[in-house]
Enzyme design. Structure first.
Site, PDB file in Angstrom:
ATOM      1  N   GLU A   1       0.933  -1.138   0.309  1.00  0.00           N
ATOM      2  CA  GLU A   1      -0.045  -0.129  -0.126  1.00  0.00           C
ATOM      3  C   GLU A   1       1.035   1.247   0.203  1.00  0.00           C
ATOM      4  O   GLU A   1       1.978   1.405   0.942  1.00  0.00           O
ATOM      5  CB  GLU A   1      -1.003  -0.070   1.278  1.00  0.00           C
ATOM      6  CG  GLU A   1      -2.032   0.718   1.246  1.00  0.00           C
ATOM      7  CD  GLU A   1      -3.069   0.806   2.405  1.00  0.00           C
ATOM      8  OE1 GLU A   1      -3.016   1.729   3.039  1.00  0.00           O
ATOM      9  OE2 GLU A   1      -3.627  -0.451   2.365  1.00  0.00           O
TER      10      GLU A   1
ATOM     11  N   HIS B   1      -7.838   3.194   1.532  1.00  0.00           N
ATOM     12  CA  HIS B   1      -7.677   3.040   3.115  1.00  0.00           C
ATOM     13  C   HIS B   1      -8.428   4.141   3.752  1.00  0.00           C
ATOM     14  O   HIS B   1      -8.061   4.847   4.734  1.00  0.00           O
ATOM     15  CB  HIS B   1      -6.421   3.089   3.540  1.00  0.00           C
ATOM     16  CG  HIS B   1      -5.994   2.483   4.778  1.00  0.00           C
ATOM     17  ND1 HIS B   1      -4.794   1.726   4.909  1.00  0.00           N
ATOM     18  CD2 HIS B   1      -6.464   2.159   5.909  1.00  0.00           C
ATOM     19  CE1 HIS B   1      -5.000   1.131   6.133  1.00  0.00           C
ATOM     20  NE2 HIS B   1      -5.740   1.344   6.864  1.00  0.00           N
TER      21      HIS B   1
END
Length: 318
Positions: free
Chosen positions: A265, A284
């Site tokens: 990520e 996220h």
């Protein structure tokens, strides 16, 4: 000696609660935008309390703190903190596990409902083709005829279950640490993971990232899922084998997925997930709301006050 409080990195736009606790204890205060080990180690040198978001809290970084220092991780997970090194060095570590339970549950359920009602497909089809008939989306069972499986029954998993009950879903749950609920609140039916994957029309992940759960949803378990099922992950990116998931989505074995977390990520530019039309991607963001962010920073600051007062930490993890 004057205490020192450091914010290594944050994405909230302001640090008023953190500054307030520094003022309360007449502590020196510094805010940074650390990314790597070297700049993080320099930023926290001699600090008594460190607030950290994503900066790497390695052994080298932790060794830079003042003796008996405390690290407070903004959020639930603390994957970026070397907990074993912290214990060895006498550094206390705390997290904030309960700041955004309801918000994450809202996001998970919103994703699940959108997938089950084929909203992304309808929206894209109308934009690209002008119009479609509802039946072109394929079978769309009613919620009362749909089974949802929750992998993990912590605070967020239970909050998701409360929301799902209102829609009439049948809800299963798998959690090796769960026990049947006691008291007035009726919990989901507890089953093994293999049974859950075989029975559920939709699976929502709410488990921590541990060596045991790494790629929990990989080729083997994806093959156990029902044809046309959907997957939602608002938990931790490493729970899902991205390549295996992409294969299942491309082949049509899974009807769709909604992912808020990734491994690695941010989601790489070349990730196969980016090109798949049956995937909903969010950055996220499941934790994000005005209220949850304020609660996160307020609770983290309250933990800092306990650390500076010599009181036991509320949510100590090391």
């Amino acid at each position: 000696m004057t205490a020192r409080i450091v914010v290594t990195d944050q994405a909230f736009g302001q640090v008023r609660h953190e500054r307030a606790v520094a003022d309360r204890f007449s502590a020196a205060f510094a805010e940074h935008s650390c990314v790597g080990e070297e700049d993080t180690a320099a930023a926290v040198r001699g600090a008594d309390v460190v607030f950290v978001n994503f900066a790497p809290m390695t052994r080298r970084v932790l060794a830079s703190l003042a003796p008996g220092g405390t690290v407070i991780r903004y959020g639930i997970g603390y994957d970026n903190v070397d907990v074993e090194a912290a214990r060895a060095l006498g550094v206390r570590v705390a997290n904030v596990p309960d700041y955004g339970t309801e918000t994450v549950a809202d996001h998970a359920v919103a994703c699940l409902l959108a997938l089950l009602r084929r909203l992304p497909w309808y929206d894209r089809s109308i934009r690209e083709r002008g119009w479609v008939t509802p039946a072109e989306a394929g079978p769309v069972p009613s919620f009362s005829a749909t089974t949802v499986g929750l992998v993990g029954t912590g605070q967020i998993g239970r909050a998701v279950h409360r929301r799902l009950r209102a829609f009439g879903f049948t809800v299963l749950a798998s959690d090796p640490y769960a026990t049947p609920p006691q008291g007035p609140e009726e919990g989901p039916e507890l089953v093994g993971l293999r049974e859950l994957l075989g029975r559920a029309d939709a699976v929502s992940l709410h488990a921590p990232a541990t060596p045991e759960t790494h790629h929990l949803i990989g080729r083997e378990n994806l093959a156990l899922m029902r044809e046309g099922a959907v997957l939602v992950n608002t938990s931790r990116g490493p729970l899902v084998d991205t390549e295996a998931l992409a294969e299942a989505l491309r082949s049509g074995r899974l009807a769709g997925a909604a992912l808020d977390v990734f491994d690695p990520e941010p989601l790489p530019a070349g990730s196969p997930l980016r090109g798949l039309p049956n995937v909903v991607l969010t950055p996220h963001a499941a934790f994000y709301s005005t209220d949850s962010l304020d609660a996160l920073q307020r609770l983290a600051a309250e933990e800092a006050a306990r650390a500076l007062s010599g009181e036991p930490l509320r949510c100590r993890v090391a």
